[in-house]
Design a protein around this motif. Structure first.
Motif, PDB file in Angstrom:
ATOM      1  N   HIS A  35      11.684  70.297   6.265  1.00 46.98           N
ATOM      2  CA  HIS A  35      12.408  69.167   6.526  1.00 46.98           C
ATOM      3  C   HIS A  35      12.632  68.794   8.112  1.00 46.98           C
ATOM      4  CE1 HIS A  35      14.748  68.790   2.652  1.00 46.98           C
ATOM      5  NE2 HIS A  35      14.213  70.145   2.638  1.00 46.98           N
ATOM      6  N   VAL A  37      15.536  66.993  10.334  1.00 45.61           N
ATOM      7  CA  VAL A  37      16.841  66.373  10.512  1.00 45.61           C
ATOM      8  C   VAL A  37      16.992  66.150  11.894  1.00 45.61           C
ATOM      9  CG1 VAL A  37      19.268  66.834  10.185  1.00 45.61           C
ATOM     10  CG2 VAL A  37      17.568  68.072   8.673  1.00 45.61           C
ATOM     11  N   TRP A  47      19.243  63.385   7.664  1.00 52.34           N
ATOM     12  CA  TRP A  47      17.996  63.902   7.262  1.00 52.34           C
ATOM     13  C   TRP A  47      16.967  62.687   7.615  1.00 52.34           C
ATOM     14  CZ3 TRP A  47      15.117  61.822   3.175  1.00 52.34           C
ATOM     15  CH2 TRP A  47      14.192  62.405   2.758  1.00 52.34           C
ATOM     16  N   VAL A  50      11.088  65.262   4.455  1.00 53.75           N
ATOM     17  CA  VAL A  50      10.820  66.476   3.666  1.00 53.75           C
ATOM     18  C   VAL A  50       9.323  66.579   3.166  1.00 53.75           C
ATOM     19  CG1 VAL A  50      11.434  65.650   1.367  1.00 53.75           C
ATOM     20  CG2 VAL A  50      11.523  68.061   1.993  1.00 53.75           C
ATOM     21  N   ALA A 101      16.481  78.437  -1.410  1.00 49.78           N
ATOM     22  CA  ALA A 101      17.554  78.166  -2.078  1.00 49.78           C
ATOM     23  C   ALA A 101      18.355  76.828  -1.880  1.00 49.78           C
ATOM     24  CB  ALA A 101      18.468  79.389  -1.877  1.00 49.78           C
ATOM     25  N   ALA A 102      18.324  76.427  -0.465  1.00 49.85           N
ATOM     26  CA  ALA A 102      18.839  75.094  -0.169  1.00 49.85           C
ATOM     27  C   ALA A 102      17.979  74.266   0.581  1.00 49.85           C
ATOM     28  CB  ALA A 102      20.234  75.608   0.643  1.00 49.85           C
ATOM     29  N   PRO A 103      18.121  73.087   0.995  1.00 50.15           N
ATOM     30  CA  PRO A 103      17.247  72.296   1.683  1.00 50.15           C
ATOM     31  C   PRO A 103      17.083  72.999   3.138  1.00 50.15           C
ATOM     32  CG  PRO A 103      18.988  71.002   0.771  1.00 50.15           C
ATOM     33  CD  PRO A 103      19.365  72.493   0.543  1.00 50.15           C
ATOM     34  N   HIS A 104      18.223  73.412   3.767  1.00 47.95           N
ATOM     35  CA  HIS A 104      17.857  74.043   5.080  1.00 47.95           C
ATOM     36  C   HIS A 104      18.565  75.384   5.169  1.00 47.95           C
ATOM     37  CE1 HIS A 104      17.337  69.852   5.271  1.00 47.95           C
ATOM     38  NE2 HIS A 104      18.536  69.460   5.273  1.00 47.95           N
ATOM     39  N   ASP A 105      18.007  76.295   4.881  1.00 47.22           N
ATOM     40  CA  ASP A 105      18.438  77.889   4.951  1.00 47.22           C
ATOM     41  C   ASP A 105      18.140  78.279   6.338  1.00 47.22           C
ATOM     42  OD1 ASP A 105      16.779  77.567   2.034  1.00 47.22           O
ATOM     43  OD2 ASP A 105      17.855  79.501   1.865  1.00 47.22           O
ATOM     44  N   TRP A 107      17.051  76.966  10.397  1.00 51.98           N
ATOM     45  CA  TRP A 107      16.759  75.957  11.500  1.00 51.98           C
ATOM     46  C   TRP A 107      16.548  76.341  12.535  1.00 51.98           C
ATOM     47  CZ3 TRP A 107      19.604  70.696  10.778  1.00 51.98           C
ATOM     48  CH2 TRP A 107      20.342  70.862   9.646  1.00 51.98           C
TER      49      TRP A 107
END
Lengths: 117, 107
Positions: A35, A37, A47, A50, A101-105, A107
């Motif tokens: 992604h 952001v 956001w 993606v 697991a999540a959108p943004h594990d 960064w």
């Protein structure tokens, strides 16, 4: 350890283009959705876009649709954001983020884009 | 578009106190696809909670998430000095949207 390093930010005039890159290491890049952001100075997170792990699906925020293009090169572990027709309201810190697991594990630390004449 | 509204905007507390942050969605968040992130000044955000209640790797157990449907909560059981930061919720069940953030500041 996991690293995401953005580059390509800078000062650009309205209407011009810029390409951001995000170099990934320390994890299996080709398994993760990626992604972009952004965060305008002093404001909250927005956001932007993606791309699926294999590039099969791509989605954009309405605010950038038709102007920005997200892409990836899994052979180079690199994510890109081509930004065209830039506007003052695109001024922000741009973060790349990896999600499983999540959108943004994970960064990156961000790259600053300033659109100004 | 799913709009997330976080409250309060600012929470003033002392170290050791309990913090309760709210995130309300304009429509039901499918499959509890709700995450929480922490952002300290000058740093990138960090994932705390995903799936409404699952802690991310390495996150201390003083952080907990709960809720479903349209109402979600992040609780910090006892504030440590490093917990004073801005917290964002995000839904990822229908596109991806963030709340406007809650700042937890030292009282």
């Amino acid at each position: 350890q996991v690293q995401l390093v953005e580059s390509g930010g800078g000062v650009v005039q309205p209407g011009r283009s810029l390409r951001l890159s995000c170099a990934a290491s320390g994890f299996t890049f080709s398994r993760y959705g990626m992604h972009w952001v952004r965060q305008p100075p002093g404001k909250g997170l927005e956001w932007v876009a993606v791309i699926w792990f294999d590039g099969s699906n791509i989605f954009y925020a309405d605010s950038v649709k038709g102007r920005f293009t997200i892409s990836r090169d899994n052979s180079k572990n690199t994510l890109y954001l081509q930004m065209n027709s830039l506007r003052a309201e695109d001024t922000a810190m741009y973060y790349c983020a990896a999600g499983l697991a999540a959108p943004h594990d994970y960064w990156g630390q961000g790259t600053l884009v300033t659109v100004s004449s | 578009e799913v709009v997330l509204t976080q409250s309060p905007g600012t929470l003033s507390l002392s170290p050791g106190e309990r913090a309760t942050l709210s995130c309300r969605a304009s429509q039901s968040v499918s499959s509890s696809y709700l995450a929480w992130y922490q952002q300290r000044p000058g740093q990138a955000p960090r994932l705390l909670i995903y799936g409404a209640s699952s802690r991310a790797t390495g996150i201390p157990d003083r952080f907990s998430g709960s809720g479903s449907g349209t109402d979600f909560t992040l609780t910090i059981s006892r504030l440590e000095p490093e917990d004073f930061a801005v917290y964002y919720c995000q839904q990822y069940g229908s596109s991806w949207t963030f709340g406007q953030g809650t700042k937890v500041e030292i009282k």
